[in-house]
Design an enzyme around this catalytic site. Structure first.
Site, mmCIF file in Angstrom:
data_model
loop_
_atom_site.group_PDB
_atom_site.id
_atom_site.type_symbol
_atom_site.label_atom_id
_atom_site.label_comp_id
_atom_site.label_asym_id
_atom_site.label_seq_id
_atom_site.Cartn_x
_atom_site.Cartn_y
_atom_site.Cartn_z
ATOM 1 N N TYR A 102 -2.823 5.576 -4.552
ATOM 2 C CA TYR A 102 -3.963 6.469 -4.608
ATOM 3 C C TYR A 102 -3.499 7.610 -5.546
ATOM 4 C CZ TYR A 102 -6.838 3.856 -1.351
ATOM 5 O OH TYR A 102 -7.671 3.236 -0.496
ATOM 6 N N THR A 121 -5.418 2.475 -7.254
ATOM 7 C CA THR A 121 -6.990 2.075 -6.817
ATOM 8 C C THR A 121 -7.523 3.408 -7.230
ATOM 9 O OG1 THR A 121 -5.969 0.893 -5.016
ATOM 10 C CG2 THR A 121 -8.224 1.780 -4.702
ATOM 11 N N HIS A 135 -13.320 -3.077 -2.863
ATOM 12 C CA HIS A 135 -12.509 -2.526 -1.721
ATOM 13 C C HIS A 135 -12.841 -3.268 -0.499
ATOM 14 C CE1 HIS A 135 -9.722 1.081 -1.200
ATOM 15 N NE2 HIS A 135 -9.820 0.712 -0.070
ATOM 16 N N SER A 154 1.051 -1.234 0.011
ATOM 17 C CA SER A 154 0.008 -0.010 0.013
ATOM 18 C C SER A 154 0.957 1.298 0.007
ATOM 19 C CB SER A 154 -0.970 -0.016 1.168
ATOM 20 O OG SER A 154 -1.444 1.271 1.405
#
Ligand SMILES: Cc1cc2nc3c(=O)[nH]c(=O)nc-3n(C[C@H](O)[C@H](O)[C@H](O)COP(=O)(O)O)c2cc1C
Ligand SMILES: CCCCC(=O)C(=O)O
Length: 370
Positions: free
Chosen positions: A135, A161, A262, A112
């Site tokens: 992101y 994402t 998600h 992430s």
């Protein structure tokens, strides 16, 4: 599902129960929770319960092969680790331990952008394949820097994402006034950009407020050209649930997509991930790999998603349970267990190669298809 308090750890659910005893209650709600009424969260898991399998017999299943390759990299298993933020919330070593565990199992680990260990430390510790998740932050200089660092450190792909221009209304986190503790930080991003993640408050989720301040909500398909210009790494979009968007992804030259809602944490009421998979696979028509996440808890769940056309399936919450329960060994154990269950299901359905898995293995209708 029942589980003895002691004794062998046999299933993902066993890791979940072990983790619950050691994880802080607010962090537990952050991990387990979904958006609003958690209907989509429940639907993801329930979708697998509707499916039954059509086993074939008298095929040679003495050797079962779960190996898969993606973008030129080889993996021992088509079951990987989805991007999840802040692994140091549940383990002191955080993503370094996750990378060691995933690598030991020969599984993909998608790191992430909100990892709590540096991209470089994770890469150094990782014996396996890593992708970096992003992101779309308003600060394009921060994004460009992350992309350059990922390439330098040997990450094999970028996963953007796209289902979270803003963060879902997660009532558990809002009720808890959830914030990330001062000892856990998203170390790969400027502290100035991340400061608000540490400021909770009654009725508010610090994570949601942070996203509202730092994510670029103006982004459209046209902006993907900017991302493409930053890197020669494959670009994978995560959070596609419709044939329409799958076709746009193909038209915009991305290299792969992840069918995902998600983990039910964004749009409550969104279609179960499994139900979206057939229409997306059909729309893509083999033009690029389609991956899947949402509700996979067992090898048979993975088998169903693979049979519907997913090239790889990712697990979100289960690796966090395993990390909390047993560190790197826990993560390796979870992935090996689930891969073992998949191999077992492949043998008992008479389909010893991943290429043998197609929709004829499914007896119930999923997403309007067989
Ligand atoms: C605690 C937690 C943190 C997450 N963080 C991210 C993230 O940073 N980026 C992202 O794209 N998805 C994130 N997700 C979603 C997962 O990547 C994945 O889509 C989802 O968990 C899959 O569903 P599952 O938990 O049922 O396996 C997160 C999920 C959880 C549970
Ligand atoms: C600010 C993003 C938090 C991580 C995330 O995507 C999630 O919790 O689902």
């Amino acid at each position: 599902m029942t589980r003895p308090r002691t004794g062998p750890v046999l299933t993902a659910s066993d890791y979940q129960h072990l983790a619950r005893d050691v994880v802080d209650p607010d962090v537990w709600d952050f991990i387990e929770g979904g958006a609003e009424s958690e209907r989509t969260l429940a639907a993801n898991v329930a979708a697998f319960d509707r499916v039954r399998l059509r086993p074939r017999v008298l095929t040679d299943v003495s050797t079962v092969d779960t190996a898969v390759s993606l973008f030129g990299a080889d993996f021992a298993t088509p079951i990987g680790v989805a991007p999840t933020a802040y692994h140091r919330l549940v383990d002191a070593e955080g993503e370094v331990a996750t990378a060691q565990g995933a690598g030991a199992a020969g599984a993909l680990f998608v790191v992430s952008v909100f990892a709590s260990r540096t991209l470089e430390d994770i890469a150094k510790a990782s014996p396996g394949g890593l992708w970096l998740h992003l992101y779309w932050l308003s600060r394009r200089d921060v994004l460009a820097d992350l992309i350059r660092r990922a390439a330098d450190a040997g990450y094999q792909a970028l996963l953007l994402t796209v289902d979270a221009p803003r963060i879902g209304r997660r009532w558990r986190d809002m009720r808890n006034g959830f914030a990330i503790g001062a000892d856990v930080t998203a170390v790969n991003i400027d502290e100035a950009v991340m400061a608000s993640t540490h400021r909770g408050g009654t009725g508010r989720s610090a994570i949601a407020e942070h996203a509202a301040q730092s994510f670029d909500q103006t982004v459209t398909w046209a902006d993907l050209a900017w991302l493409r210009a930053q890197t020669s790494l494959p670009i994978v979009l995560k959070g596609i649930l419709t044939a329409e968007d799958a076709i746009l992804a193909v038209e915009h030259g991305v290299d792969g997509i992840v069918v995902s809602n998600h983990g039910g944490r964004q749009l409550d009421g969104a279609v179960a991930a499994l139900d979206a998979l057939p229409e997306v696979v059909d729309a893509v028509g083999g033009a690029m790999p389609v991956l899947f996440d949402g509700g996979v808890r067992r090898g048979t769940d993975a088998l169903v998603a693979l049979a519907l056309g997913a090239r790889m399936v990712l697990l979100g919450r289960p690796p966090l349970w395993a990390l909390a329960a047993g560190g790197a060994d826990g993560v390796a154990g979870l992935l090996e267990t689930t891969t073992g269950e998949l191999a077992h299901a492949m043998a008992l359905t008479g389909r010893p190669r991943l290429a043998d898995l197609d929709r004829t293995v499914l007896s119930f209708r999923v997403g309007g298809e067989r």
